[in-house]
Design a protein around this motif. Structure first.
Motif, PDB file in Angstrom:
ATOM      1  N   PHE A 147      16.682 -41.633  73.886  1.00 34.10           N
ATOM      2  CA  PHE A 147      17.881 -40.824  74.070  1.00 34.10           C
ATOM      3  C   PHE A 147      17.466 -39.439  74.557  1.00 34.10           C
ATOM      4  O   PHE A 147      16.410 -38.917  74.173  1.00 34.10           O
ATOM      5  CB  PHE A 147      18.645 -40.681  72.749  1.00 34.10           C
ATOM      6  N   LEU A 148      18.283 -38.837  75.374  1.00 34.84           N
ATOM      7  CA  LEU A 148      17.994 -37.502  75.888  1.00 34.84           C
ATOM      8  C   LEU A 148      18.605 -36.442  74.970  1.00 34.84           C
ATOM      9  O   LEU A 148      19.784 -36.530  74.604  1.00 34.84           O
ATOM     10  CB  LEU A 148      18.568 -37.344  77.303  1.00 34.84           C
ATOM     11  N   ASN A 149      17.799 -35.460  74.597  1.00 37.05           N
ATOM     12  CA  ASN A 149      18.347 -34.348  73.815  1.00 37.05           C
ATOM     13  C   ASN A 149      18.902 -33.282  74.760  1.00 37.05           C
ATOM     14  O   ASN A 149      18.768 -33.377  75.995  1.00 37.05           O
ATOM     15  CB  ASN A 149      17.279 -33.772  72.879  1.00 37.05           C
ATOM     16  N   ASN A 150      19.506 -32.272  74.188  1.00 41.59           N
ATOM     17  CA  ASN A 150      20.165 -31.250  74.997  1.00 41.59           C
ATOM     18  C   ASN A 150      19.185 -30.519  75.907  1.00 41.59           C
ATOM     19  O   ASN A 150      19.511 -30.204  77.065  1.00 41.59           O
ATOM     20  CB  ASN A 150      20.873 -30.238  74.085  1.00 41.59           C
ATOM     21  N   GLU A 151      18.006 -30.258  75.418  1.00 39.47           N
ATOM     22  CA  GLU A 151      17.013 -29.552  76.235  1.00 39.47           C
ATOM     23  C   GLU A 151      16.604 -30.380  77.451  1.00 39.47           C
ATOM     24  O   GLU A 151      16.494 -29.870  78.575  1.00 39.47           O
ATOM     25  CB  GLU A 151      15.790 -29.244  75.371  1.00 39.47           C
ATOM     26  N   ARG A 205      17.329 -29.704  81.521  1.00 43.58           N
ATOM     27  CA  ARG A 205      16.254 -29.736  82.521  1.00 43.58           C
ATOM     28  C   ARG A 205      16.601 -30.662  83.681  1.00 43.58           C
ATOM     29  O   ARG A 205      16.356 -30.330  84.853  1.00 43.58           O
ATOM     30  CB  ARG A 205      14.957 -30.191  81.849  1.00 43.58           C
ATOM     31  N   LEU A 206      17.187 -31.801  83.358  1.00 43.48           N
ATOM     32  CA  LEU A 206      17.530 -32.780  84.401  1.00 43.48           C
ATOM     33  C   LEU A 206      18.725 -32.332  85.235  1.00 43.48           C
ATOM     34  O   LEU A 206      18.914 -32.819  86.366  1.00 43.48           O
ATOM     35  CB  LEU A 206      17.819 -34.144  83.776  1.00 43.48           C
ATOM     36  N   LYS A 207      19.530 -31.397  84.715  1.00 47.13           N
ATOM     37  CA  LYS A 207      20.667 -30.900  85.488  1.00 47.13           C
ATOM     38  C   LYS A 207      20.222 -30.138  86.729  1.00 47.13           C
ATOM     39  O   LYS A 207      21.008 -29.915  87.651  1.00 47.13           O
ATOM     40  CB  LYS A 207      21.538 -30.000  84.615  1.00 47.13           C
ATOM     41  N   GLU A 208      18.965 -29.758  86.771  1.00 46.94           N
ATOM     42  CA  GLU A 208      18.445 -29.071  87.944  1.00 46.94           C
ATOM     43  C   GLU A 208      18.222 -30.014  89.125  1.00 46.94           C
ATOM     44  O   GLU A 208      17.954 -29.571  90.245  1.00 46.94           O
ATOM     45  CB  GLU A 208      17.124 -28.381  87.581  1.00 46.94           C
ATOM     46  N   ASP A 249      26.081 -33.069  88.669  1.00 49.34           N
ATOM     47  CA  ASP A 249      27.516 -33.257  88.380  1.00 49.34           C
ATOM     48  C   ASP A 249      27.728 -34.410  87.405  1.00 49.34           C
ATOM     49  O   ASP A 249      28.589 -34.341  86.517  1.00 49.34           O
ATOM     50  CB  ASP A 249      28.275 -33.545  89.678  1.00 49.34           C
ATOM     51  N   TYR A 250      26.966 -35.465  87.568  1.00 52.81           N
ATOM     52  CA  TYR A 250      27.073 -36.624  86.678  1.00 52.81           C
ATOM     53  C   TYR A 250      26.746 -36.220  85.246  1.00 52.81           C
ATOM     54  O   TYR A 250      27.459 -36.580  84.293  1.00 52.81           O
ATOM     55  CB  TYR A 250      26.120 -37.723  87.167  1.00 52.81           C
ATOM     56  N   LEU A 251      25.682 -35.439  85.067  1.00 50.36           N
ATOM     57  CA  LEU A 251      25.283 -35.028  83.717  1.00 50.36           C
ATOM     58  C   LEU A 251      26.315 -34.083  83.096  1.00 50.36           C
ATOM     59  O   LEU A 251      26.598 -34.175  81.888  1.00 50.36           O
ATOM     60  CB  LEU A 251      23.909 -34.363  83.762  1.00 50.36           C
ATOM     61  N   VAL A 275      16.445 -43.924  80.858  1.00 45.62           N
ATOM     62  CA  VAL A 275      16.465 -45.047  81.795  1.00 45.62           C
ATOM     63  C   VAL A 275      17.830 -45.173  82.467  1.00 45.62           C
ATOM     64  O   VAL A 275      17.933 -45.510  83.661  1.00 45.62           O
ATOM     65  CB  VAL A 275      16.056 -46.359  81.089  1.00 45.62           C
ATOM     66  N   GLY A 276      18.906 -44.899  81.719  1.00 45.95           N
ATOM     67  CA  GLY A 276      20.241 -44.966  82.299  1.00 45.95           C
ATOM     68  C   GLY A 276      20.469 -43.879  83.328  1.00 45.95           C
ATOM     69  O   GLY A 276      21.056 -44.118  84.396  1.00 45.95           O
ATOM     70  N   VAL A 277      20.006 -42.651  83.022  1.00 47.28           N
ATOM     71  CA  VAL A 277      20.172 -41.551  83.970  1.00 47.28           C
ATOM     72  C   VAL A 277      19.311 -41.794  85.211  1.00 47.28           C
ATOM     73  O   VAL A 277      19.725 -41.511  86.338  1.00 47.28           O
ATOM     74  CB  VAL A 277      19.798 -40.211  83.297  1.00 47.28           C
ATOM     75  N   PHE A 278      18.125 -42.355  85.022  1.00 46.74           N
ATOM     76  CA  PHE A 278      17.277 -42.663  86.175  1.00 46.74           C
ATOM     77  C   PHE A 278      17.937 -43.727  87.051  1.00 46.74           C
ATOM     78  O   PHE A 278      17.856 -43.656  88.291  1.00 46.74           O
ATOM     79  CB  PHE A 278      15.906 -43.139  85.713  1.00 46.74           C
ATOM     80  N   ARG A 279      18.542 -44.731  86.443  1.00 47.98           N
ATOM     81  CA  ARG A 279      19.239 -45.763  87.224  1.00 47.98           C
ATOM     82  C   ARG A 279      20.339 -45.138  88.088  1.00 47.98           C
ATOM     83  O   ARG A 279      20.498 -45.503  89.261  1.00 47.98           O
ATOM     84  CB  ARG A 279      19.817 -46.817  86.271  1.00 47.98           C
TER      85      ARG A 279
END
Length: 421
Positions: A293-297, A301-304, A310-312, A341-345
């Protein structure tokens, strides 16, 4: 006019009679008939060649006015296949045969039967050649019309007709030469019918396959095909009655039985080539232990990453609203969560959709397949907008180069075989 013809015939008859008398005087005893036959045949052959030359010149001269294959495709096909020469041969020999008994009279009539049978045998052979050239004319016509499926059907039919023609004309020739009835020979073949069927098994299957392929229009010469059974992929060079030749991409030539086109799985890749698209269907195997699971931090980071920012934002806002009504919301497992894995997909999906080398009119999909002992396969399914083999491999390699390296940004591990240090 009739009187002139009679005078000419009488002149030839007198000339031949004097020639026969001269031959009889110089020929050894008992062998005069041999010399008579030789003289007869020589004169008839000379007369035949003269008539044949005149007819060929005349007929071919007329057909030269119909050279334009767009306006006169039928006549052009006939001329190219040289049926006109067969017509000239047949006409000349028929005239020679009809005039033989009228000119060569009175001397050694026993040679007449031999000459008649020789002429009839010649007519049979010319007819056989005319039939073969007629098949070539059909092939030329459909080639001019660029109807290659019918060309393939003609190839299958022509091979069969040639084999049957050789069989039939051989029987007819034997009947003509020996003066026996054809039913006598055919009747004697009844006992070996089963043997003939076994001998011509591949021929019959090839004929049926050629007709099926031509009518279904599933294959033609030049098509790019793949045959998994033989591990063959290349372009069809030729489809004949017994064998089909394929030019492999490794510059080798493969030959398979033609009936395999009907009984074996064949992939016709020509449609893909003509549409200028080619499918990518390839998987990346991930180590399940790297899923989390992805934490807030990590989300921040991935929002960059522009493709998924926009998806995040939308997903985190949606998930946070749902958690407001959930008890123990501080527990990570409660409620929906974003996974690496879901966000990477989703990232891989957006990456393909924004790739200029991917065909946007075809299916673009990133999906998870069934888990294996090697990990979780994530399949990339899409179509490139260039079917050229070399260019396709470059596009596919660029996509997977990027995704394999990009997976590290999501803390995903790629499964691979480890080597001992």
């Amino acid at each position: 006019m009739k009187d002139e013809i009679k005078d000419t015939k009488s002149f030839f008859q007198e000339l031949i009679e004097q020639l026969y008398i001269s031959i009889s005087k110089i020929a050894p005893t008992g062998l005069d008939w041999v010399l008579h036959i030789i003289v007869k045949l020589s004169l008839l052959v000379a007369f035949f060649l003269l008539l044949d030359f005149i007819f060929k010149i005349t007929i071919n001269y007329v057909f030269r006015f119909f050279r334009n294959e767009n306006r006169f495709p039928v006549l052009k096909s006939i001329y190219q296949s040289k049926i006109t020469n067969s017509v000239a041969h047949f006409t000349a020999l028929a005239i020679v045969g009809s005039m033989h008994e009228a000119i060569f009279v009175g001397a050694l009539k026993q040679t007449t039967i031999f000459i008649i049978r020789s002429v009839n045998l010649g007519l049979v052979m010319i007819l056989a050649g005319m039939l073969y050239r007629s098949l070539a004319a059909f092939r030329n016509y459909f080639t001019i019309q660029q109807d290659y499926y019918k060309v393939m059907a003609i190839n299958a039919i022509s091979e069969t007709v040639k084999i049957l023609g050789i069989f039939i004309f051989t029987i007819v020739s034997i009947c003509v030469v020996f003066g026996i009835k054809g039913t006598t020979i055919v009747g004697s073949l009844g006992a070996i019918t089963a043997v003939l069927v076994l001998v011509f098994r591949d021929t019959i299957l090839g004929f049926v396959t050629g007709i099926h392929v031509a009518t279904s229009k599933s294959l033609k010469v030049g098509d790019w095909i793949g045959i998994p059974k033989y591990n063959i992929e290349g372009n069809i060079l030729d489809i004949s009655l017994l064998t089909t030749k394929i030019a492999n991409f490794d510059k080798t030539i493969s030959s398979i039985p033609t009936y395999d086109l009907l009984t074996t799985e064949i992939k016709n890749l020509q449609v893909m080539s003509e549409s200028n698209t080619r499918r990518i269907k390839k998987s990346i195997f991930f180590n399940i232990n790297s899923f989390k699971f992805l934490n807030n931090e990590e989300i921040e980071r991935l929002k960059e990453i522009n493709l998924i920012s926009d998806y995040l934002n939308d997903k985190t806002s949606e998930i946070n609203q749902e958690k407001e009504s959930i008890s123990h919301k501080d527990k990570v497992i409660n409620g929906r969560q974003l996974t690496n894995v879901g966000v990477f997909r989703y990232y891989a999906q957006k990456y393909l959709e924004n790739d200029a080398e991917i065909d946007k009119e075809s299916t673009i999909m990133v999906r998870q397949l069934e888990i294996t002992t090697q990990g979780l396969p994530m399949e990339i399914y899409c179509f490139t907008n260039d079917s050229n083999w070399q260019r396709f491999e470059q596009i596919q390699a660029d996509i997977f180069d990027h995704l394999l390296v990009a997976s590290k940004e999501f803390d995903l591990q790629i499964m691979q075989i480890g080597f001992p240090k």
